[in-house]
Design a protein around this motif. Sequence first.
Motif, PDB file in Angstrom:
ATOM      1  N   ARG A 153     -13.041  39.352  32.369  1.00  0.00           N
ATOM      2  CA  ARG A 153     -13.870  38.741  33.407  1.00  0.00           C
ATOM      3  C   ARG A 153     -13.349  39.021  34.812  1.00  0.00           C
ATOM      4  O   ARG A 153     -14.129  39.032  35.759  1.00  0.00           O
ATOM      5  CB  ARG A 153     -13.955  37.232  33.190  1.00  0.00           C
ATOM      6  CG  ARG A 153     -14.668  36.810  31.915  1.00  0.00           C
ATOM      7  CD  ARG A 153     -14.694  35.294  31.786  1.00  0.00           C
ATOM      8  NE  ARG A 153     -15.293  34.870  30.517  1.00  0.00           N
ATOM      9  CZ  ARG A 153     -15.424  33.593  30.161  1.00  0.00           C
ATOM     10  NH1 ARG A 153     -14.993  32.637  30.982  1.00  0.00           N
ATOM     11  NH2 ARG A 153     -15.964  33.275  28.999  1.00  0.00           N
ATOM     12  N   PHE A 154     -12.015  39.197  34.937  1.00  0.00           N
ATOM     13  CA  PHE A 154     -11.477  39.402  36.293  1.00  0.00           C
ATOM     14  C   PHE A 154     -10.708  40.713  36.461  1.00  0.00           C
ATOM     15  O   PHE A 154     -10.282  41.048  37.563  1.00  0.00           O
ATOM     16  CB  PHE A 154     -10.598  38.219  36.718  1.00  0.00           C
ATOM     17  CG  PHE A 154      -9.469  37.876  35.777  1.00  0.00           C
ATOM     18  CD1 PHE A 154      -8.323  38.665  35.700  1.00  0.00           C
ATOM     19  CD2 PHE A 154      -9.531  36.732  34.975  1.00  0.00           C
ATOM     20  CE1 PHE A 154      -7.278  38.353  34.846  1.00  0.00           C
ATOM     21  CE2 PHE A 154      -8.482  36.400  34.111  1.00  0.00           C
ATOM     22  CZ  PHE A 154      -7.359  37.209  34.050  1.00  0.00           C
ATOM     23  N   ALA A 155     -10.536  41.475  35.396  1.00  0.00           N
ATOM     24  CA  ALA A 155      -9.698  42.681  35.464  1.00  0.00           C
ATOM     25  C   ALA A 155     -10.208  43.691  36.492  1.00  0.00           C
ATOM     26  O   ALA A 155      -9.412  44.355  37.166  1.00  0.00           O
ATOM     27  CB  ALA A 155      -9.608  43.339  34.086  1.00  0.00           C
ATOM     28  N   GLY A 156     -11.529  43.799  36.636  1.00  0.00           N
ATOM     29  CA  GLY A 156     -12.069  44.790  37.544  1.00  0.00           C
ATOM     30  C   GLY A 156     -12.011  44.415  39.010  1.00  0.00           C
ATOM     31  O   GLY A 156     -12.216  45.264  39.884  1.00  0.00           O
ATOM     32  N   GLY A 158      -9.310  43.055  40.646  1.00  0.00           N
ATOM     33  CA  GLY A 158      -8.006  43.230  41.270  1.00  0.00           C
ATOM     34  C   GLY A 158      -7.367  41.940  41.741  1.00  0.00           C
ATOM     35  O   GLY A 158      -6.289  41.966  42.341  1.00  0.00           O
ATOM     36  N   GLN A 159      -7.995  40.820  41.455  1.00  0.00           N
ATOM     37  CA  GLN A 159      -7.411  39.529  41.835  1.00  0.00           C
ATOM     38  C   GLN A 159      -7.945  38.438  40.918  1.00  0.00           C
ATOM     39  O   GLN A 159      -9.025  38.567  40.349  1.00  0.00           O
ATOM     40  CB  GLN A 159      -7.745  39.199  43.292  1.00  0.00           C
ATOM     41  CG  GLN A 159      -9.232  39.144  43.587  1.00  0.00           C
ATOM     42  CD  GLN A 159      -9.524  38.959  45.063  1.00  0.00           C
ATOM     43  OE1 GLN A 159      -8.640  39.094  45.904  1.00  0.00           O
ATOM     44  NE2 GLN A 159     -10.767  38.643  45.389  1.00  0.00           N
ATOM     45  N   ALA A 160      -7.168  37.368  40.800  1.00  0.00           N
ATOM     46  CA  ALA A 160      -7.576  36.258  39.931  1.00  0.00           C
ATOM     47  C   ALA A 160      -6.777  35.017  40.272  1.00  0.00           C
ATOM     48  O   ALA A 160      -5.707  35.094  40.880  1.00  0.00           O
ATOM     49  CB  ALA A 160      -7.371  36.630  38.463  1.00  0.00           C
ATOM     50  N   ALA A 397      -0.100  36.666  44.728  1.00  0.00           N
ATOM     51  CA  ALA A 397      -0.924  37.012  45.894  1.00  0.00           C
ATOM     52  C   ALA A 397      -0.599  36.165  47.116  1.00  0.00           C
ATOM     53  O   ALA A 397      -1.185  36.369  48.181  1.00  0.00           O
ATOM     54  CB  ALA A 397      -2.402  36.880  45.539  1.00  0.00           C
ATOM     55  N   VAL A 398       0.326  35.209  46.982  1.00  0.00           N
ATOM     56  CA  VAL A 398       0.751  34.368  48.106  1.00  0.00           C
ATOM     57  C   VAL A 398       2.267  34.279  48.093  1.00  0.00           C
ATOM     58  O   VAL A 398       2.916  34.682  47.120  1.00  0.00           O
ATOM     59  CB  VAL A 398       0.140  32.943  48.016  1.00  0.00           C
ATOM     60  CG1 VAL A 398      -1.383  32.997  48.094  1.00  0.00           C
ATOM     61  CG2 VAL A 398       0.586  32.252  46.725  1.00  0.00           C
ATOM     62  N   ASP A 399       2.846  33.752  49.167  1.00  0.00           N
ATOM     63  CA  ASP A 399       4.286  33.506  49.151  1.00  0.00           C
ATOM     64  C   ASP A 399       4.599  32.434  48.111  1.00  0.00           C
ATOM     65  O   ASP A 399       3.826  31.471  47.956  1.00  0.00           O
ATOM     66  CB  ASP A 399       4.758  33.027  50.533  1.00  0.00           C
ATOM     67  CG  ASP A 399       4.717  34.147  51.564  1.00  0.00           C
ATOM     68  OD1 ASP A 399       4.804  35.322  51.155  1.00  0.00           O
ATOM     69  OD2 ASP A 399       4.574  33.842  52.766  1.00  0.00           O
ATOM     70  N   PRO A 400       5.727  32.557  47.406  1.00  0.00           N
ATOM     71  CA  PRO A 400       6.065  31.549  46.389  1.00  0.00           C
ATOM     72  C   PRO A 400       6.056  30.123  46.924  1.00  0.00           C
ATOM     73  O   PRO A 400       5.684  29.188  46.201  1.00  0.00           O
ATOM     74  CB  PRO A 400       7.475  31.971  45.947  1.00  0.00           C
ATOM     75  CG  PRO A 400       7.530  33.442  46.201  1.00  0.00           C
ATOM     76  CD  PRO A 400       6.696  33.666  47.437  1.00  0.00           C
ATOM     77  N   THR A 422      -3.786  46.074  40.213  1.00  0.00           N
ATOM     78  CA  THR A 422      -4.661  47.229  40.281  1.00  0.00           C
ATOM     79  C   THR A 422      -5.904  46.972  39.415  1.00  0.00           C
ATOM     80  O   THR A 422      -5.749  46.643  38.237  1.00  0.00           O
ATOM     81  CB  THR A 422      -3.944  48.491  39.773  1.00  0.00           C
ATOM     82  OG1 THR A 422      -2.780  48.710  40.566  1.00  0.00           O
ATOM     83  CG2 THR A 422      -4.864  49.705  39.845  1.00  0.00           C
ATOM     84  N   PRO A 423      -7.095  47.060  39.986  1.00  0.00           N
ATOM     85  CA  PRO A 423      -8.300  46.824  39.170  1.00  0.00           C
ATOM     86  C   PRO A 423      -8.297  47.713  37.931  1.00  0.00           C
ATOM     87  O   PRO A 423      -7.953  48.901  37.993  1.00  0.00           O
ATOM     88  CB  PRO A 423      -9.450  47.183  40.117  1.00  0.00           C
ATOM     89  CG  PRO A 423      -8.878  46.986  41.493  1.00  0.00           C
ATOM     90  CD  PRO A 423      -7.431  47.380  41.382  1.00  0.00           C
TER      91      PRO A 423
END
Length: 426
Positions: A153-156, A158-160, A397-400, A422-423
């Motif tokens: 559902r989210f692999a393409g 590049g973010q989730a 995708a963010v700072d820890p 990577t998508p």
Amino acid sequence: MSDDLTASAAAPGVTPPPGCPAHAGGAIRLSGLQYQQTPAELYREMRREHGAVAPVLLDGDIPAWLVLGYSEVSYVTTHDELFARDSRRWNQWDNIPADWPLLPYVGYQPSVLFTEGLEHQRRAGVISEALEAVDQFELGYNCRKIADELIDRFAGSGQAELMSAYAHALPMRAAVQMCGMPAHGTDTDDLVEDLRMTLDAAEGDDPVAAYGRVGARLQQLVKEKRSAPGPDIISRMCAHPAGLADEEIVQDLISIIAAAQQPTANWIGNTLRRLLTDDRFALNVSGGRLSVGQALNEVLWLETPTQNFIGRWADRDVQLGGRHIKAGDCLVLGFAAANTDPQIWPEGHVGAEGNSSHLSFSNGEHRCPYPAPQLADVMARTAIEALLERLPDVMLAVDPEELAWRPSIWMRGLTTLPVSFTPASH
């Protein structure tokens, strides 16, 4: 629940009932923002100030004891004759309002959680036999299929956001499949959301109403399985020679599904967070020095999903950790504190030896029934392995420091876990 722990003393003007834990001096209110970010530091402060058993205040300044020591938690959980599960013993019921937010935890229900002695053995035996019949290879296969569907559902993109899209979704779907429920659909989603509220209510939630809806839906499901049984946990519980009534099965199902979903989801999330933020941990896993199973075990030591559990009730006056516990006092089991107790981990090497004697699945007769921990491990291990295989360059995708923990003293888990990669095509 939405309360957390600070090391603040009881509020001015609030006078706890005579003879309760709050009179032990410096009772600690289980509320405040600091707890969710750095609970380990607060456990250390509490140990320094109070030792292995600390006086605390629950919602509404209801007094209780928090058991912090590994030896003390082990003692409580293996001495049911002293520290029992039937909450009707509690000496504070006269002070508990009808809308008290912890009622889903402590209000007596005819479930396996509150039974004792022979009745507990009967009820736990039914659960164990129903779970033992689950084929763990089939469960692993189903979990991998669920994992792939979720990742697709989210692999393409590049973010989730992995907590909602993956960590919570996978064990939920696996648990309902084991119970013979449809893995998809509004009915299932509503049930899982209500279960979340009963375990970990957020601001504006009504956990008491949610608990009622859960019971009603499962009652209907049990009736359906009695008339049309299948190869599932509910059908096996209905057919068991112990002859459990529908209401008994419903109550025990709530315990099974809740234990399978929420703690396992946070176990997955906490492990992924550590893989994405701790270079040593990630390198040991990617380099093969630490298997995913060993990594999951280390997380149970360091950041157990069920960090505190309420509770046990003293059957008589007793001494514990240098404290005088009175008959009817409530004890909260501090699993997270016990697992990191410096008395069992000299030099701070928590979890380093890879043993599995943590208390994350509790201990004694009321521990998580066999083989539930193994089933949870199959779900969590499959989830981690599938994600790393499908998205090998996944990164935070963010700072820890931006990651936020759920505002709960009971469950340890992230609100969100945003990642990029990577998508990939299906």
